[in-house]
Motif scaffolding. Structure first.
Motif, PDB file in Angstrom:
ATOM      1  N   TYR A 151       0.855  -1.193   0.000  1.00  0.00           N
ATOM      2  CA  TYR A 151       0.000   0.000   0.000  1.00  0.00           C
ATOM      3  C   TYR A 151       0.886   1.236   0.000  1.00  0.00           C
ATOM      4  O   TYR A 151       1.720   1.426   0.890  1.00  0.00           O
ATOM      5  N   ILE A 152       0.689   2.064  -1.022  1.00  0.00           N
ATOM      6  CA  ILE A 152       1.529   3.250  -1.239  1.00  0.00           C
ATOM      7  C   ILE A 152       0.654   4.481  -1.253  1.00  0.00           C
ATOM      8  O   ILE A 152      -0.432   4.483  -1.838  1.00  0.00           O
ATOM      9  N   GLU A 153       1.109   5.548  -0.617  1.00  0.00           N
ATOM     10  CA  GLU A 153       0.434   6.844  -0.716  1.00  0.00           C
ATOM     11  C   GLU A 153       1.349   7.823  -1.436  1.00  0.00           C
ATOM     12  O   GLU A 153       2.563   7.837  -1.221  1.00  0.00           O
ATOM     13  N   TRP A 154       0.769   8.614  -2.315  1.00  0.00           N
ATOM     14  CA  TRP A 154       1.546   9.550  -3.105  1.00  0.00           C
ATOM     15  C   TRP A 154       0.831  10.894  -3.183  1.00  0.00           C
ATOM     16  O   TRP A 154      -0.383  10.987  -3.057  1.00  0.00           O
ATOM     17  N   SER A 155       1.644  11.923  -3.376  1.00  0.00           N
ATOM     18  CA  SER A 155       1.095  13.279  -3.497  1.00  0.00           C
ATOM     19  C   SER A 155       1.951  14.034  -4.512  1.00  0.00           C
ATOM     20  O   SER A 155       1.912  13.706  -5.691  1.00  0.00           O
ATOM     21  N   GLY A 156       2.735  15.006  -4.058  1.00  0.00           N
ATOM     22  CA  GLY A 156       3.576  15.765  -4.984  1.00  0.00           C
ATOM     23  C   GLY A 156       4.730  14.955  -5.520  1.00  0.00           C
ATOM     24  O   GLY A 156       4.935  13.790  -5.167  1.00  0.00           O
ATOM     25  N   ALA A 157       5.527  15.592  -6.393  1.00  0.00           N
ATOM     26  CA  ALA A 157       6.596  14.883  -7.109  1.00  0.00           C
ATOM     27  C   ALA A 157       7.581  14.175  -6.190  1.00  0.00           C
ATOM     28  O   ALA A 157       8.070  13.093  -6.508  1.00  0.00           O
ATOM     29  N   GLY A 158       7.873  14.753  -5.040  1.00  0.00           N
ATOM     30  CA  GLY A 158       8.837  14.124  -4.139  1.00  0.00           C
ATOM     31  C   GLY A 158       8.207  13.439  -2.950  1.00  0.00           C
ATOM     32  O   GLY A 158       8.914  13.059  -2.009  1.00  0.00           O
ATOM     33  N   ASN A 159       6.907  13.262  -2.991  1.00  0.00           N
ATOM     34  CA  ASN A 159       6.204  12.720  -1.831  1.00  0.00           C
ATOM     35  C   ASN A 159       5.503  11.412  -2.153  1.00  0.00           C
ATOM     36  O   ASN A 159       4.385  11.388  -2.664  1.00  0.00           O
TER      37      ASN A 159
ATOM     38  N   SER B 134       2.563  10.769 -12.022  1.00  0.00           N
ATOM     39  CA  SER B 134       3.797  10.213 -12.579  1.00  0.00           C
ATOM     40  C   SER B 134       4.738   9.777 -11.462  1.00  0.00           C
ATOM     41  O   SER B 134       5.359   8.704 -11.527  1.00  0.00           O
ATOM     42  N   GLY B 135       4.844  10.600 -10.411  1.00  0.00           N
ATOM     43  CA  GLY B 135       5.688  10.228  -9.275  1.00  0.00           C
ATOM     44  C   GLY B 135       5.168   8.985  -8.583  1.00  0.00           C
ATOM     45  O   GLY B 135       5.937   8.119  -8.161  1.00  0.00           O
TER      46      GLY B 135
ATOM     47  N   THR C 292      -5.995  15.450 -12.020  1.00  0.00           N
ATOM     48  CA  THR C 292      -5.001  15.278 -13.074  1.00  0.00           C
ATOM     49  C   THR C 292      -3.587  15.436 -12.527  1.00  0.00           C
ATOM     50  O   THR C 292      -3.379  15.917 -11.408  1.00  0.00           O
ATOM     51  N   ASN C 293      -2.617  15.027 -13.308  1.00  0.00           N
ATOM     52  CA  ASN C 293      -1.214  15.184 -12.940  1.00  0.00           C
ATOM     53  C   ASN C 293      -0.833  16.658 -13.029  1.00  0.00           C
ATOM     54  O   ASN C 293      -0.925  17.264 -14.092  1.00  0.00           O
TER      55      ASN C 293
ATOM     56  N   GLY D 104       5.616  17.097 -11.173  1.00  0.00           N
ATOM     57  CA  GLY D 104       6.536  16.062 -11.638  1.00  0.00           C
ATOM     58  C   GLY D 104       6.550  15.931 -13.151  1.00  0.00           C
ATOM     59  O   GLY D 104       6.006  16.754 -13.882  1.00  0.00           O
ATOM     60  N   ARG D 105       7.147  14.859 -13.635  1.00  0.00           N
ATOM     61  CA  ARG D 105       7.312  14.684 -15.073  1.00  0.00           C
ATOM     62  C   ARG D 105       6.004  14.273 -15.742  1.00  0.00           C
ATOM     63  O   ARG D 105       5.007  13.965 -15.075  1.00  0.00           O
ATOM     64  N   ASP D 106       6.037  14.230 -17.068  1.00  0.00           N
ATOM     65  CA  ASP D 106       4.854  13.879 -17.842  1.00  0.00           C
ATOM     66  C   ASP D 106       4.361  12.481 -17.455  1.00  0.00           C
ATOM     67  O   ASP D 106       5.138  11.524 -17.418  1.00  0.00           O
ATOM     68  N   VAL D 107       3.083  12.376 -17.194  1.00  0.00           N
ATOM     69  CA  VAL D 107       2.546  11.108 -16.705  1.00  0.00           C
ATOM     70  C   VAL D 107       2.569  10.019 -17.778  1.00  0.00           C
ATOM     71  O   VAL D 107       2.747   8.836 -17.468  1.00  0.00           O
ATOM     72  N   THR D 108       2.436  10.398 -19.044  1.00  0.00           N
ATOM     73  CA  THR D 108       2.448   9.380 -20.096  1.00  0.00           C
ATOM     74  C   THR D 108       3.827   8.729 -20.229  1.00  0.00           C
ATOM     75  O   THR D 108       3.920   7.544 -20.563  1.00  0.00           O
ATOM     76  N   ALA D 109       4.888   9.493 -19.941  1.00  0.00           N
ATOM     77  CA  ALA D 109       6.232   8.911 -19.983  1.00  0.00           C
ATOM     78  C   ALA D 109       6.401   7.874 -18.881  1.00  0.00           C
ATOM     79  O   ALA D 109       6.964   6.794 -19.106  1.00  0.00           O
TER      80      ALA D 109
END
Length: 277
Positions: free
Chosen positions: A104-112, A149-150, A178-179, A182-187
């Motif tokens: 189980y992973i939680e994510w938010s901003g590019a570095g989080n 993406s992150g 939406t994203n 961070g970097r482009d989500v499709t990449a």
């Protein structure tokens, strides 16, 4: 091994040369046998082979700032309830090996990004219940921007380090926007798919657009279309929609069953608390 020469006196019995040579040979044989036995005891037993599972499933949950405290709790409760649902447990135990591994992973901003619960084998109702209890007791990780993406990149890294071999690897991305970090989500999506990873999406619709960023939660064409065009990938990948956070848990049950079984999800919205797109 070099065997030392040993004289073995026999008290009270004079030894001729032949007898002495025989005694020395017997001593060498005894010492050699003892050395082999000691060496065998010192050998470290081989490590146990890693337990194979039917599926490695990374549950990647959005905890960005658009997910307020109430929504966050509904999401956590939904995951806990879905993982312990009898239909989900039956899907797990009905697999070829009868077990999956979940993180189980939680994510938010590019570095989080954070692993809230590391890879755990679920094989029955008891192990599912323990996972769910741990999830409900864990604190929230972040409340920042939204870097899908992150979240994908971080989930791929966790799949790469998973201690359990599996033929199928899936990232289950849930989110309400939406994203925008961070970097482009499709990449990120394309790189994950190139590694044989399937990415499915569970979109949580927002009935009232955010006053400060309406396009984030309610983009043109709909958030489900955004996920379908930018986030999901791999053979058989799909997007499911929960009409709101209250229906999230029911939508998740259908999604988990489809992912565990490796089949297309059911299409009847009434059974899912949402809609399949």
């Amino acid at each position: 091994m070099r065997i030392p020469v040993v004289d073995i006196p026999v008290v009270g019995v004079p030894m001729r040369d032949g007898a002495r040579r025989a005694a020395r040979a017997a001593a060498r044989a005894l010492l050699l046998a003892m050395g082999i036995f000691a060496a065998a005891l010192s050998v470290t037993p081989p490590a146990r082979a890693a337990e194979e599972v039917d599926l490695l499933l990374a549950l990647a949950a959005d905890v960005s700032r658009s997910v307020d405290g109430q929504k966050f709790q509904l999401q956590r409760d939904g995951y806990a309830a879905a993982l312990t649902d009898p239909k989900v447990v039956a899907a797990i135990t009905g697999g070829t090996l009868g077990r999956i591994a979940v993180a189980y992973i939680e994510w938010s901003g590019a570095g989080n990004q954070k692993v809230v619960i590391d890879w755990t084998v679920i094989r029955d109702a008891d192990s599912a219940g323990k996972f769910a209890t741990q999830l409900l007791e864990s604190p929230r990780a972040f409340a920042d921007r939204t870097s899908i993406s992150g979240g994908i990149d971080f989930s791929v890294a966790q799949l790469d380090r998973a201690p359990f071999p599996a033929r199928r690897k899936t990232i289950d991305v849930s989110g309400d926007g939406t994203n925008n970090s961070g970097r482009d989500v499709t990449a990120a999506r394309d790189e994950a798919v190139a590694k044989g990873i399937q990415i499915n999406g569970l979109v949580i619709l927002t009935e009232q657009p955010l006053s400060w960023n309406a396009e984030h939660t309610n983009p043109a064409g709909g958030l489900d279309a955004y996920f379908r065009n930018n986030v999901i990938g791999g053979p058989g990948a799909f997007v499911m929609t929960a009409q709101n956070f209250d229906s999230f848990g029911q939508a998740l049950i259908g999604k988990l069953i489809a992912e565990i079984a490796g089949t297309a999800p059911p299409t009847r919205a009434a059974a899912l608390g949402g809609a399949l797109r």
